[in-house]
Design an enzyme around this catalytic site. Structure first.
Site, short mmCIF file in Angstrom:
data_model
loop_
_atom_site.label_atom_id
_atom_site.label_comp_id
_atom_site.label_asym_id
_atom_site.label_seq_id
_atom_site.Cartn_x
_atom_site.Cartn_y
_atom_site.Cartn_z
N CYS A 146 39.99 52.22 46.69
CA CYS A 146 38.97 51.57 45.88
C CYS A 146 38.68 50.24 46.57
O CYS A 146 39.58 49.66 47.19
CB CYS A 146 39.52 51.32 44.47
N CYS A 157 34.11 52.14 39.29
CA CYS A 157 35.09 51.44 38.47
C CYS A 157 34.32 50.22 37.97
O CYS A 157 33.95 49.36 38.76
CB CYS A 157 36.28 51.05 39.33
N CYS A 187 30.61 32.30 39.60
CA CYS A 187 31.22 32.98 38.45
C CYS A 187 32.22 32.03 37.77
O CYS A 187 33.20 31.60 38.40
CB CYS A 187 31.91 34.26 38.90
N CYS A 208 36.11 32.39 37.97
CA CYS A 208 36.75 32.85 39.21
C CYS A 208 37.39 31.75 40.05
O CYS A 208 36.72 30.81 40.50
CB CYS A 208 35.75 33.62 40.06
N CYS A 259 43.51 49.22 45.84
CA CYS A 259 42.20 48.61 45.66
C CYS A 259 42.11 47.30 46.46
O CYS A 259 42.93 46.40 46.27
CB CYS A 259 41.98 48.34 44.17
N ARG A 306 41.25 50.84 31.98
CA ARG A 306 42.33 50.08 32.62
C ARG A 306 42.61 48.76 31.89
O ARG A 306 41.71 47.93 31.71
CB ARG A 306 42.03 49.80 34.09
N CYS A 320 34.16 31.73 48.26
CA CYS A 320 32.98 32.52 47.84
C CYS A 320 31.83 31.60 47.41
O CYS A 320 32.04 30.64 46.68
CB CYS A 320 33.37 33.46 46.71
N1 SAM Z 1 33.45 39.24 44.93
C1 SAM Z 1 33.24 40.53 44.43
C2 SAM Z 1 32.42 40.54 43.15
O1 SAM Z 1 32.54 39.61 42.35
O2 SAM Z 1 31.66 41.48 42.96
C3 SAM Z 1 34.52 41.31 44.20
C4 SAM Z 1 35.79 40.58 43.72
S1 SAM Z 1 35.73 39.89 42.08
C5 SAM Z 1 37.15 38.84 42.10
C6 SAM Z 1 36.12 41.25 41.04
C7 SAM Z 1 36.18 41.04 39.56
O3 SAM Z 1 37.37 40.37 39.20
C8 SAM Z 1 35.11 40.20 38.89
O4 SAM Z 1 33.91 40.89 38.70
C9 SAM Z 1 35.75 39.88 37.55
O5 SAM Z 1 35.44 40.88 36.60
C10 SAM Z 1 37.25 39.92 37.87
N2 SAM Z 1 37.84 38.56 37.74
C11 SAM Z 1 37.71 37.54 38.61
N3 SAM Z 1 38.35 36.44 38.18
C12 SAM Z 1 38.91 36.77 36.99
C13 SAM Z 1 39.67 36.04 36.03
N4 SAM Z 1 39.99 34.76 36.22
N5 SAM Z 1 40.08 36.69 34.92
C14 SAM Z 1 39.76 37.99 34.72
N6 SAM Z 1 39.03 38.73 35.60
C15 SAM Z 1 38.60 38.13 36.71
C1 DTB Z 2 38.97 44.13 37.94
O1 DTB Z 2 38.22 44.48 37.01
N1 DTB Z 2 39.96 43.25 37.81
C2 DTB Z 2 40.60 43.00 39.09
C3 DTB Z 2 39.87 44.01 40.02
N2 DTB Z 2 38.87 44.57 39.18
C4 DTB Z 2 39.36 43.61 41.30
C5 DTB Z 2 40.52 41.59 39.52
C6 DTB Z 2 41.18 40.63 38.57
C7 DTB Z 2 41.18 39.30 39.18
C8 DTB Z 2 41.91 38.26 38.38
C9 DTB Z 2 41.86 36.92 39.00
C10 DTB Z 2 42.55 36.80 40.34
O2 DTB Z 2 43.70 37.29 40.50
O3 DTB Z 2 41.98 36.17 41.24
FE1 SF4 Z 3 32.86 35.41 44.29
FE2 SF4 Z 3 34.73 35.41 42.43
FE3 SF4 Z 3 32.19 35.81 41.74
FE4 SF4 Z 3 33.51 37.70 43.15
S1 SF4 Z 3 33.98 37.03 41.09
S2 SF4 Z 3 31.44 36.93 43.52
S3 SF4 Z 3 34.85 36.40 44.41
S4 SF4 Z 3 33.04 33.91 42.63
#
Ligand code: SAM
Ligand code: DTB
Ligand code: SF4
Length: 338
Positions: free
Chosen positions: A130, A190, A59, A62, A99, A262, A55
């Site tokens: 979702c 959500c 973030c 992430c 989802c 959730r 990506c």
């Molecule tokens: N890429 C898209 C976006 O960011 O809008 C969708 C997927 S993204 C992985 C969805 C959500 O997962 C993020 O907005 C964040 O709230 C959650 N998330 C990602 N990494 C995480 C982490 N290490 N711990 C907790 N939540 C996480």
């Molecule tokens: C949300 O709020 N939490 C989920 C889902 N929506 C997509 C994602 C959590 C991701 C945690 C880090 C990972 O497994 O990569």
């Molecule tokens: Fe990309 Fe992760 Fe940010 Fe979603 S949360 S936009 S997958 S870097």
């Protein structure tokens, strides 16, 4: 009496909830919870990363951001058949919602075509759908709605004033704009965030304030505890007190009384006792299955044992006219365990 749904929360009011004695806060939240929901029912969602890694966003939490070296391999969008196999397995294991997550900043139109096909087929299996795909244009949101997508997940992640310390490649307003487009086409939202990223209690209250003052509360509010992944900037952040996490759940329940709250990422590191407090505080949905997107979630057997210990039941999928009817009598493992 049905709790009032308000959209005029001040930050101080929410902070005052956080500052209540723990027992008082939990009693209030549990009372509001049972006025709207059966407190012994928990909705079960299963996550699948249909497009992993690579990506372009930054973030700070992430593992899928290309720029951090976390060991997550970038993969292409999964083929339809492989996604359907996972959806069938999720349904057999007791999930009512499936989802799909994609590591995109924003999908291309051709991605939307492929996701729409997945949505149609997954709906036909009798699962709610979702997706979380990043920022959307309005025609893209409309195309997903037309395909039958029930929920769009798009998190605010944190309070507006803390946001810039976590993410620089996308504005807070971009997130609000996507949510507005999703609402405009009539999809359910959500939307929640992450705690344990080094924010203050006031900022946790600030995130809930933005969520609770949206024109319409999100139907689902995921509260994630940061899953710390080596290689990400937030790895090594001091851990949040688990009771503060429970307080956040309780404040979400009190400020958004009719939403599903959730208990999302971070359960792998939580004791059964902390999770039990979260359910008492009003959490009524979880992600079920060994994996979230790229990180670990509790094993199915552990969750089955937890449901049995707490006398919790999976919430049946409420068949609505727009959804395919589901046979809620289908025997599945988590129901057997409960
Ligand atoms: N890429 C898209 C976006 O960011 O809008 C969708 C997927 S993204 C992985 C969805 C959500 O997962 C993020 O907005 C964040 O709230 C959650 N998330 C990602 N990494 C995480 C982490 N290490 N711990 C907790 N939540 C996480
Ligand atoms: C949300 O709020 N939490 C989920 C889902 N929506 C997509 C994602 C959590 C991701 C945690 C880090 C990972 O497994 O990569
Ligand atoms: Fe990309 Fe992760 Fe940010 Fe979603 S949360 S936009 S997958 S870097």
């Amino acid at each position: 009496m049905s709790p009032a749904v308000r959209h005029d929360w001040s930050r101080d009011e929410i902070l005052a909830l956080f500052n209540l004695p723990f027992n008082e806060l939990l009693f209030r939240a549990a009372s509001v919870h049972r006025a709207t929901f059966d407190p012994n029912e928990v909705q079960i969602s299963t996550l699948l990363s249909v497009k992993t890694g690579g990506c372009p966003e930054d973030c700070g939490y992430c593992p899928q951001a290309q720029r951090y070296h976390t060991g997550v391999q970038a993969e292409k969008l999964m083929p339809l058949d492989a996604v359907l196999d996972k959806a069938r397995a999720a349904k057999a294991a007791g999930a009512s919602r499936f989802c799909m997550g994609a590591a995109w900043r924003a999908p291309k139109d051709r991605d939307i075509d492929r996701i729409s096909e997945m949505v149609r087929e997954i709906n036909a299996l009798g699962l709610e759908t979702c997706a979380t795909l990043g920022m959307l244009t309005e025609p893209q949101a409309q195309a997903l709605k037309d395909a039958g997508l029930a929920y769009y997940n798009h998190n605010l992640d944190t309070a507006p004033e803390f946001y810039d310390t976590v993410i620089r490649t996308r504005e807070y307003q971009d997130r609000l704009d996507t949510l507005e487009k999703v609402r405009k086409v009539g999809m359910k939202t959500c939307c929640g965030g992450i705690v344990g990223m080094g924010e203050t209690r006031e900022q946790r209250a600030g995130m809930l304030q933005v969520l609770a003052n949206l024109p319409q509360h999100p139907e689902s509010v995921p509260i994630n505890q940061l899953v710390q992944v080596e290689g990400t900037p937030l790895h090594g952040t001091p851990k949040l007190d688990p009771l503060e996490f429970v307080r956040t759940i309780a404040a979400a329940r009190l400020t958004m009384p009719k939403s599903m709250v959730r208990l999302s990422a971070g359960r792998e590191d939580m004791s059964d006792e902390v999770q039990a407090l979260c359910f008492l505080a009003g959490a009524n949905s979880i992600f079920y299955g060994e994996k979230l997107l790229t990180t670990c979630n509790p094993a199915a057997e552990r969750d089955q044992a937890l449901f049995a210990r707490l006398g919790l039941r999976p919430m049946p999928h409420v068949a609505e006219s727009e959804h395919v009817h589901v046979d809620v009598t289908a025997v599945n493992s988590i129901e057997n365990a409960a």
